[in-house]
Enzyme design. Structure first.
Site, PDB file in Angstrom:
ATOM      1  N   LYS A  68     -39.697   9.914 -40.387  1.00 35.91           N
ATOM      2  CA  LYS A  68     -38.974   9.064 -39.447  1.00 35.91           C
ATOM      3  C   LYS A  68     -38.917   9.728 -38.077  1.00 35.91           C
ATOM      4  O   LYS A  68     -38.635  10.921 -37.959  1.00 35.91           O
ATOM      5  CB  LYS A  68     -37.548   8.830 -39.963  1.00 35.91           C
ATOM      6  CG  LYS A  68     -36.714   7.798 -39.189  1.00 35.91           C
ATOM      7  CD  LYS A  68     -35.983   8.358 -37.983  1.00 35.91           C
ATOM      8  CE  LYS A  68     -34.867   9.324 -38.339  1.00 35.91           C
ATOM      9  NZ  LYS A  68     -33.672   8.640 -38.855  1.00 35.91           N
ATOM     10  N   ARG A 112     -28.554   2.901 -41.566  1.00 31.13           N
ATOM     11  CA  ARG A 112     -28.248   3.902 -42.598  1.00 31.13           C
ATOM     12  C   ARG A 112     -27.112   4.810 -42.162  1.00 31.13           C
ATOM     13  O   ARG A 112     -26.345   5.305 -42.983  1.00 31.13           O
ATOM     14  CB  ARG A 112     -29.495   4.669 -43.025  1.00 31.13           C
ATOM     15  CG  ARG A 112     -30.270   5.458 -41.958  1.00 31.13           C
ATOM     16  CD  ARG A 112     -29.610   6.768 -41.636  1.00 31.13           C
ATOM     17  NE  ARG A 112     -30.536   7.824 -41.296  1.00 31.13           N
ATOM     18  CZ  ARG A 112     -30.197   8.881 -40.598  1.00 31.13           C
ATOM     19  NH1 ARG A 112     -28.973   8.993 -40.086  1.00 31.13           N
ATOM     20  NH2 ARG A 112     -31.064   9.843 -40.372  1.00 31.13           N
ATOM     21  N   GLN A 140     -23.781   1.609 -32.480  1.00 29.35           N
ATOM     22  CA  GLN A 140     -23.241   2.268 -33.657  1.00 29.35           C
ATOM     23  C   GLN A 140     -21.750   1.985 -33.806  1.00 29.35           C
ATOM     24  O   GLN A 140     -21.249   1.824 -34.936  1.00 29.35           O
ATOM     25  CB  GLN A 140     -23.495   3.771 -33.599  1.00 29.35           C
ATOM     26  CG  GLN A 140     -23.181   4.519 -34.886  1.00 29.35           C
ATOM     27  CD  GLN A 140     -23.942   4.017 -36.092  1.00 29.35           C
ATOM     28  OE1 GLN A 140     -23.423   3.992 -37.195  1.00 29.35           O
ATOM     29  NE2 GLN A 140     -25.186   3.608 -35.896  1.00 29.35           N
ATOM     30  N   VAL A 162     -16.439   4.207 -22.447  1.00 27.39           N
ATOM     31  CA  VAL A 162     -16.512   4.958 -21.189  1.00 27.39           C
ATOM     32  C   VAL A 162     -16.214   4.097 -19.969  1.00 27.39           C
ATOM     33  O   VAL A 162     -15.940   4.620 -18.892  1.00 27.39           O
ATOM     34  CB  VAL A 162     -17.888   5.630 -21.026  1.00 27.39           C
ATOM     35  CG1 VAL A 162     -18.106   6.659 -22.114  1.00 27.39           C
ATOM     36  CG2 VAL A 162     -19.010   4.602 -21.022  1.00 27.39           C
ATOM     37  N   GLY A 223     -21.602  11.301 -34.184  1.00 24.95           N
ATOM     38  CA  GLY A 223     -22.373  11.450 -32.955  1.00 24.95           C
ATOM     39  C   GLY A 223     -22.971  12.821 -32.737  1.00 24.95           C
ATOM     40  O   GLY A 223     -23.990  12.968 -32.056  1.00 24.95           O
ATOM     41  N   ASP A 225     -25.142  15.218 -33.584  1.00 23.77           N
ATOM     42  CA  ASP A 225     -26.306  15.487 -34.432  1.00 23.77           C
ATOM     43  C   ASP A 225     -27.258  16.525 -33.844  1.00 23.77           C
ATOM     44  O   ASP A 225     -28.371  16.703 -34.330  1.00 23.77           O
ATOM     45  CB  ASP A 225     -27.055  14.193 -34.751  1.00 23.77           C
ATOM     46  CG  ASP A 225     -27.510  13.456 -33.496  1.00 23.77           C
ATOM     47  OD1 ASP A 225     -27.264  13.959 -32.373  1.00 23.77           O
ATOM     48  OD2 ASP A 225     -28.103  12.368 -33.632  1.00 23.77           O
ATOM     49  N   LYS A 229     -24.059  18.792 -29.021  1.00 24.17           N
ATOM     50  CA  LYS A 229     -23.098  17.689 -29.028  1.00 24.17           C
ATOM     51  C   LYS A 229     -21.813  18.075 -29.750  1.00 24.17           C
ATOM     52  O   LYS A 229     -21.823  18.887 -30.677  1.00 24.17           O
ATOM     53  CB  LYS A 229     -23.720  16.456 -29.680  1.00 24.17           C
ATOM     54  CG  LYS A 229     -24.898  15.870 -28.909  1.00 24.17           C
ATOM     55  CD  LYS A 229     -25.484  14.678 -29.637  1.00 24.17           C
ATOM     56  CE  LYS A 229     -26.718  14.147 -28.952  1.00 24.17           C
ATOM     57  NZ  LYS A 229     -27.331  13.033 -29.716  1.00 24.17           N
TER      58      LYS A 229
END
Length: 317
Positions: A68, A112, A140, A162, A223, A225, A229
Protein backbone atom coordinates in the site's frame (compact mmCIF):
# COMPACT_ATOMS: atom_id res chain seq x y z
CA UNK A 1 -2.50 -8.44 -16.79
CA UNK A 2 -3.59 -7.04 -13.43
CA UNK A 3 -7.08 -5.66 -13.09
CA UNK A 4 -7.18 -1.91 -12.47
CA UNK A 5 -10.03 -1.10 -10.10
CA UNK A 6 -11.20 2.52 -9.81
CA UNK A 7 -12.60 4.04 -6.63
CA UNK A 8 -16.24 3.83 -7.75
CA UNK A 9 -15.97 0.07 -8.22
CA UNK A 10 -14.18 -0.29 -4.88
CA UNK A 11 -17.04 1.50 -3.12
CA UNK A 12 -19.58 -0.73 -4.85
CA UNK A 13 -17.74 -3.82 -3.61
CA UNK A 14 -17.58 -2.42 -0.07
CA UNK A 15 -21.37 -2.27 0.09
CA UNK A 16 -21.38 -6.06 0.58
CA UNK A 17 -18.50 -6.13 3.11
CA UNK A 18 -18.52 -5.60 6.88
CA UNK A 19 -14.94 -4.46 7.52
CA UNK A 20 -15.18 -4.33 11.32
CA UNK A 21 -14.76 -8.07 11.99
CA UNK A 22 -12.12 -8.22 9.25
CA UNK A 23 -10.02 -5.51 10.90
CA UNK A 24 -10.55 -7.10 14.32
CA UNK A 25 -9.28 -10.44 13.06
CA UNK A 26 -6.35 -8.71 11.35
CA UNK A 27 -5.21 -7.20 14.64
CA UNK A 28 -5.61 -10.57 16.37
CA UNK A 29 -3.58 -12.33 13.66
CA UNK A 30 -0.89 -9.68 13.99
CA UNK A 31 -0.63 -10.14 17.75
CA UNK A 32 -0.57 -13.93 17.35
CA UNK A 33 2.49 -13.58 15.12
CA UNK A 34 0.65 -14.79 12.02
CA UNK A 35 1.26 -11.63 9.99
CA UNK A 36 4.52 -10.69 8.28
CA UNK A 37 4.70 -6.88 8.43
CA UNK A 38 8.09 -5.25 7.74
CA UNK A 39 8.91 -1.76 9.04
CA UNK A 40 7.01 1.14 7.48
CA UNK A 41 8.58 2.80 4.46
CA UNK A 42 8.32 6.54 4.77
CA UNK A 43 8.99 9.79 2.92
CA UNK A 44 8.59 13.07 4.81
CA UNK A 45 8.49 16.41 2.99
CA UNK A 46 8.98 19.88 4.48
CA UNK A 47 7.99 22.21 1.64
CA UNK A 48 5.17 21.70 1.03
CA UNK A 49 4.46 19.65 4.16
CA UNK A 50 3.52 16.06 3.50
CA UNK A 51 4.35 12.44 4.02
CA UNK A 52 4.09 9.18 2.13
CA UNK A 53 3.77 5.79 3.81
CA UNK A 54 4.51 2.45 2.21
CA UNK A 55 3.02 -0.41 4.22
CA UNK A 56 3.13 -4.01 3.10
CA UNK A 57 2.95 -7.58 4.24
CA UNK A 58 0.92 -10.78 4.29
CA UNK A 59 -0.89 -13.11 6.64
CA UNK A 60 0.62 -16.58 6.76
CA UNK A 61 -1.51 -19.07 4.88
CA UNK A 62 -3.47 -16.31 3.16
CA UNK A 63 -4.16 -15.79 -0.52
CA UNK A 64 -2.42 -12.48 -1.15
CA UNK A 65 0.29 -10.09 -0.15
CA UNK A 66 -0.32 -6.36 -0.33
CA UNK A 67 1.75 -3.25 -0.89
CA UNK A 68 0.00 0.00 0.00
CA UNK A 69 1.18 3.52 -0.85
CA UNK A 70 -0.69 6.38 0.82
CA UNK A 71 0.17 10.07 0.90
CA UNK A 72 -0.93 13.13 2.81
CA UNK A 73 -0.04 16.61 1.55
CA UNK A 74 -1.67 19.07 3.89
CA UNK A 75 -1.61 22.21 1.75
CA UNK A 76 -3.42 20.49 -1.12
CA UNK A 77 -6.88 21.87 -0.25
CA UNK A 78 -5.54 25.35 -1.03
CA UNK A 79 -4.92 24.04 -4.55
CA UNK A 80 -8.36 22.50 -4.81
CA UNK A 81 -6.93 18.99 -4.33
CA UNK A 82 -7.65 16.35 -1.69
CA UNK A 83 -4.94 16.07 0.95
CA UNK A 84 -4.77 12.28 0.67
CA UNK A 85 -4.12 9.91 -2.21
CA UNK A 86 -2.91 6.38 -2.69
CA UNK A 87 -3.35 2.90 -4.09
CA UNK A 88 -3.06 -0.73 -3.03
CA UNK A 89 -1.33 -3.47 -5.01
CA UNK A 90 -2.68 -6.99 -4.49
CA UNK A 91 -0.38 -9.91 -5.38
CA UNK A 92 -1.00 -13.65 -5.38
CA UNK A 93 0.87 -14.98 -2.33
CA UNK A 94 1.66 -18.29 -4.04
CA UNK A 95 3.07 -16.98 -7.32
CA UNK A 96 3.90 -13.29 -6.79
CA UNK A 97 1.67 -12.34 -9.74
CA UNK A 98 0.15 -8.88 -9.50
CA UNK A 99 -3.59 -9.48 -9.55
CA UNK A 100 -5.09 -6.07 -8.92
CA UNK A 101 -4.28 -2.38 -8.67
CA UNK A 102 -6.84 -0.81 -6.37
CA UNK A 103 -6.91 2.90 -7.24
CA UNK A 104 -8.61 3.83 -4.01
CA UNK A 105 -7.26 7.41 -3.87
CA UNK A 106 -6.57 6.89 -0.17
CA UNK A 107 -10.17 5.89 0.60
CA UNK A 108 -9.37 2.39 1.85
CA UNK A 109 -6.68 3.79 4.15
CA UNK A 110 -9.19 6.26 5.59
CA UNK A 111 -11.79 3.52 5.94
CA UNK A 112 -9.57 0.98 7.68
CA UNK A 113 -8.34 3.73 10.05
CA UNK A 114 -11.90 4.70 10.97
CA UNK A 115 -12.86 1.06 11.44
CA UNK A 116 -9.85 0.59 13.73
CA UNK A 117 -11.19 3.48 15.79
CA UNK A 118 -14.47 1.60 16.14
CA UNK A 119 -12.64 -1.60 17.13
CA UNK A 120 -10.82 0.32 19.86
CA UNK A 121 -14.04 1.93 21.10
CA UNK A 122 -15.76 -1.46 21.24
CA UNK A 123 -13.25 -2.65 23.85
CA UNK A 124 -12.06 0.56 25.53
CA UNK A 125 -14.74 3.26 25.36
CA UNK A 126 -17.08 3.81 28.31
CA UNK A 127 -20.38 1.96 27.95
CA UNK A 128 -22.21 5.22 28.64
CA UNK A 129 -21.01 7.95 26.27
CA UNK A 130 -22.27 11.40 27.18
CA UNK A 131 -20.67 12.97 24.08
CA UNK A 132 -18.06 12.10 21.49
CA UNK A 133 -15.20 14.53 20.95
CA UNK A 134 -13.47 14.78 17.59
CA UNK A 135 -10.27 16.76 17.04
CA UNK A 136 -9.92 17.24 13.31
CA UNK A 137 -12.78 18.27 11.01
CA UNK A 138 -11.50 16.63 7.83
CA UNK A 139 -12.32 13.34 6.12
CA UNK A 140 -11.04 11.17 8.98
CA UNK A 141 -12.90 13.26 11.53
CA UNK A 142 -16.11 12.50 9.66
CA UNK A 143 -15.42 8.80 9.17
CA UNK A 144 -14.44 8.24 12.79
CA UNK A 145 -17.76 9.68 13.95
CA UNK A 146 -19.71 7.50 11.53
CA UNK A 147 -17.98 4.31 12.63
CA UNK A 148 -18.19 5.08 16.34
CA UNK A 149 -21.97 5.01 15.92
CA UNK A 150 -21.67 1.30 15.06
CA UNK A 151 -20.34 0.43 18.53
CA UNK A 152 -21.66 3.10 20.91
CA UNK A 153 -24.87 5.09 21.33
CA UNK A 154 -24.57 8.87 21.68
CA UNK A 155 -26.55 11.93 20.67
CA UNK A 156 -23.92 14.68 20.67
CA UNK A 157 -20.49 15.27 19.17
CA UNK A 158 -18.19 18.16 20.00
CA UNK A 159 -15.79 18.87 17.15
CA UNK A 160 -12.62 20.95 17.12
CA UNK A 161 -11.13 22.35 13.92
CA UNK A 162 -8.56 24.86 12.79
CA UNK A 163 -11.00 27.41 11.38
CA UNK A 164 -14.68 28.29 11.35
CA UNK A 165 -15.14 27.48 7.67
CA UNK A 166 -14.23 23.82 8.06
CA UNK A 167 -16.36 23.54 11.20
CA UNK A 168 -19.39 25.00 9.43
CA UNK A 169 -18.91 22.44 6.66
CA UNK A 170 -18.52 19.62 9.19
CA UNK A 171 -21.73 20.51 10.99
CA UNK A 172 -23.61 20.85 7.71
CA UNK A 173 -22.43 17.44 6.52
CA UNK A 174 -22.66 15.45 9.76
CA UNK A 175 -25.56 16.77 11.82
CA UNK A 176 -28.76 14.72 11.53
CA UNK A 177 -31.81 13.82 13.60
CA UNK A 178 -30.60 12.23 16.82
CA UNK A 179 -27.05 13.58 16.46
CA UNK A 180 -26.29 17.18 17.42
CA UNK A 181 -22.94 18.63 16.34
CA UNK A 182 -21.33 21.33 18.47
CA UNK A 183 -18.18 22.97 17.11
CA UNK A 184 -15.34 24.85 18.76
CA UNK A 185 -11.92 26.35 18.13
CA UNK A 186 -10.84 25.51 21.70
CA UNK A 187 -9.71 21.93 22.25
CA UNK A 188 -10.27 22.18 26.01
CA UNK A 189 -14.02 22.46 25.33
CA UNK A 190 -13.89 19.03 23.68
CA UNK A 191 -12.19 17.54 26.74
CA UNK A 192 -14.70 19.16 29.07
CA UNK A 193 -17.74 17.79 27.22
CA UNK A 194 -16.73 14.37 25.89
CA UNK A 195 -15.73 11.09 27.52
CA UNK A 196 -14.91 9.41 24.18
CA UNK A 197 -12.40 11.44 22.17
CA UNK A 198 -10.69 10.77 18.85
CA UNK A 199 -7.80 12.89 17.59
CA UNK A 200 -7.18 12.77 13.85
CA UNK A 201 -4.94 15.65 12.81
CA UNK A 202 -1.39 16.02 11.43
CA UNK A 203 -0.40 18.13 14.45
CA UNK A 204 3.25 18.22 15.52
CA UNK A 205 2.47 19.47 19.03
CA UNK A 206 -0.01 18.48 21.77
CA UNK A 207 -3.60 19.55 21.22
CA UNK A 208 -4.95 17.99 24.43
CA UNK A 209 -3.40 18.73 27.83
CA UNK A 210 -3.41 16.28 30.72
CA UNK A 211 -5.17 18.61 33.16
CA UNK A 212 -8.15 18.90 30.79
CA UNK A 213 -8.93 15.18 30.72
CA UNK A 214 -11.69 14.00 33.04
CA UNK A 215 -11.45 10.62 34.79
CA UNK A 216 -13.26 7.92 32.85
CA UNK A 217 -12.39 9.34 29.44
CA UNK A 218 -11.17 7.22 26.56
CA UNK A 219 -8.91 8.79 23.89
CA UNK A 220 -8.02 7.22 20.56
CA UNK A 221 -5.15 9.02 18.81
CA UNK A 222 -4.85 8.27 15.10
CA UNK A 223 -3.06 11.29 13.66
CA UNK A 224 0.46 10.76 15.01
CA UNK A 225 1.77 8.26 12.47
CA UNK A 226 5.32 9.64 12.13
CA UNK A 227 8.02 10.45 14.67
CA UNK A 228 7.42 14.18 14.21
CA UNK A 229 3.65 14.20 14.83
CA UNK A 230 2.00 14.53 18.23
CA UNK A 231 -1.53 15.24 19.41
CA UNK A 232 -1.44 14.39 23.14
CA UNK A 233 0.41 15.75 26.14
CA UNK A 234 2.67 12.83 27.16
CA UNK A 235 1.38 13.12 30.73
CA UNK A 236 -2.03 11.95 29.48
CA UNK A 237 -0.53 8.57 28.67
CA UNK A 238 1.45 8.51 31.90
CA UNK A 239 -1.72 9.03 33.97
CA UNK A 240 -3.91 6.62 31.99
CA UNK A 241 -5.05 3.38 33.60
CA UNK A 242 -4.56 1.50 30.33
CA UNK A 243 -2.53 2.29 27.22
CA UNK A 244 -3.13 0.21 24.09
CA UNK A 245 -1.14 0.30 20.84
CA UNK A 246 -1.93 -1.27 17.49
CA UNK A 247 1.72 -2.32 17.10
CA UNK A 248 4.29 -2.63 19.85
CA UNK A 249 7.09 -2.51 17.26
CA UNK A 250 5.85 0.61 15.50
CA UNK A 251 5.27 2.37 18.82
CA UNK A 252 9.01 2.32 19.38
CA UNK A 253 9.53 4.68 16.43
CA UNK A 254 6.35 6.74 15.97
CA UNK A 255 3.13 7.82 17.60
CA UNK A 256 1.99 9.10 20.97
CA UNK A 257 3.62 6.24 22.88
CA UNK A 258 6.96 6.97 21.21
CA UNK A 259 6.72 10.60 22.30
CA UNK A 260 5.58 9.74 25.85
CA UNK A 261 8.31 7.14 26.38
CA UNK A 262 10.91 9.55 25.00
CA UNK A 263 9.67 12.21 27.44
CA UNK A 264 9.98 9.81 30.38
CA UNK A 265 6.24 9.93 31.06
CA UNK A 266 5.48 6.29 30.24
CA UNK A 267 7.16 2.92 30.60
CA UNK A 268 6.88 0.39 27.81
CA UNK A 269 6.02 -2.33 30.30
CA UNK A 270 2.54 -0.78 30.59
CA UNK A 271 1.62 -1.28 26.94
CA UNK A 272 -0.86 -3.80 25.59
CA UNK A 273 -1.27 -4.57 21.89
CA UNK A 274 -4.77 -4.15 20.44
CA UNK A 275 -4.85 -7.65 18.99
CA UNK A 276 -4.42 -9.08 22.47
CA UNK A 277 -7.37 -7.01 23.67
CA UNK A 278 -9.48 -8.34 20.79
CA UNK A 279 -8.58 -11.90 21.82
CA UNK A 280 -9.05 -11.28 25.56
CA UNK A 281 -11.59 -8.57 26.37
CA UNK A 282 -10.52 -8.58 30.03
CA UNK A 283 -7.49 -6.60 28.86
CA UNK A 284 -9.82 -3.78 27.82
CA UNK A 285 -11.77 -1.33 29.95
CA UNK A 286 -12.94 -2.78 33.26
CA UNK A 287 -15.08 0.15 34.48
CA UNK A 288 -16.41 3.52 33.38
CA UNK A 289 -14.08 5.15 35.91
CA UNK A 290 -10.91 4.09 34.07
CA UNK A 291 -9.04 6.53 31.84
CA UNK A 292 -7.76 4.80 28.72
CA UNK A 293 -5.70 5.71 25.67
CA UNK A 294 -5.20 3.91 22.35
CA UNK A 295 -2.37 4.94 20.04
CA UNK A 296 -3.00 3.89 16.43
CA UNK A 297 -0.08 4.34 14.04
CA UNK A 298 -1.65 2.20 11.32
CA UNK A 299 -0.56 -1.38 10.64
CA UNK A 300 -0.25 -3.06 7.23
CA UNK A 301 -2.44 -5.93 8.40
CA UNK A 302 -5.39 -3.53 8.15
CA UNK A 303 -4.54 -2.84 4.51
CA UNK A 304 -4.14 -6.54 3.82
CA UNK A 305 -7.54 -7.37 5.26
CA UNK A 306 -9.51 -4.59 3.57
CA UNK A 307 -7.88 -4.87 0.15
CA UNK A 308 -8.16 -8.67 0.12
CA UNK A 309 -11.86 -8.45 0.95
CA UNK A 310 -12.47 -5.89 -1.80
CA UNK A 311 -10.54 -7.88 -4.38
CA UNK A 312 -12.32 -11.13 -3.46
CA UNK A 313 -15.71 -9.41 -3.86
CA UNK A 314 -14.74 -8.00 -7.26
CA UNK A 315 -13.08 -11.12 -8.64
CA UNK A 316 -16.08 -13.31 -7.80
CA UNK A 317 -18.43 -11.30 -10.00
Amino acid sequence: MPVVVPLAEIKTALAAIDPLPLIEEGFAAYSRGEAVVPPVGELVFDEPPGDVHIKYGYIKGGDVYVIKIASGFYDNPRLGLPSGDGLMLVFDQRTGVLEAILLDEGYLTNLRTAVAGAVVAKYLAPRSVRAVGILGAGVQGRMQLEWLRRVRTFSEAVVWGVNEAELVAYRRDMERPGLAIRTTLRAEEVAAAANLIVTCTPSTGPLLQADWIRPGTHITAVGSDTAAKQELDPVILGRADRVVVDSLGQSELRGEVYRAVSAGALGRDRLVELGRVVMDATLGRSSDEETTVADLTGVAVQDIQISNAVWRAISRR
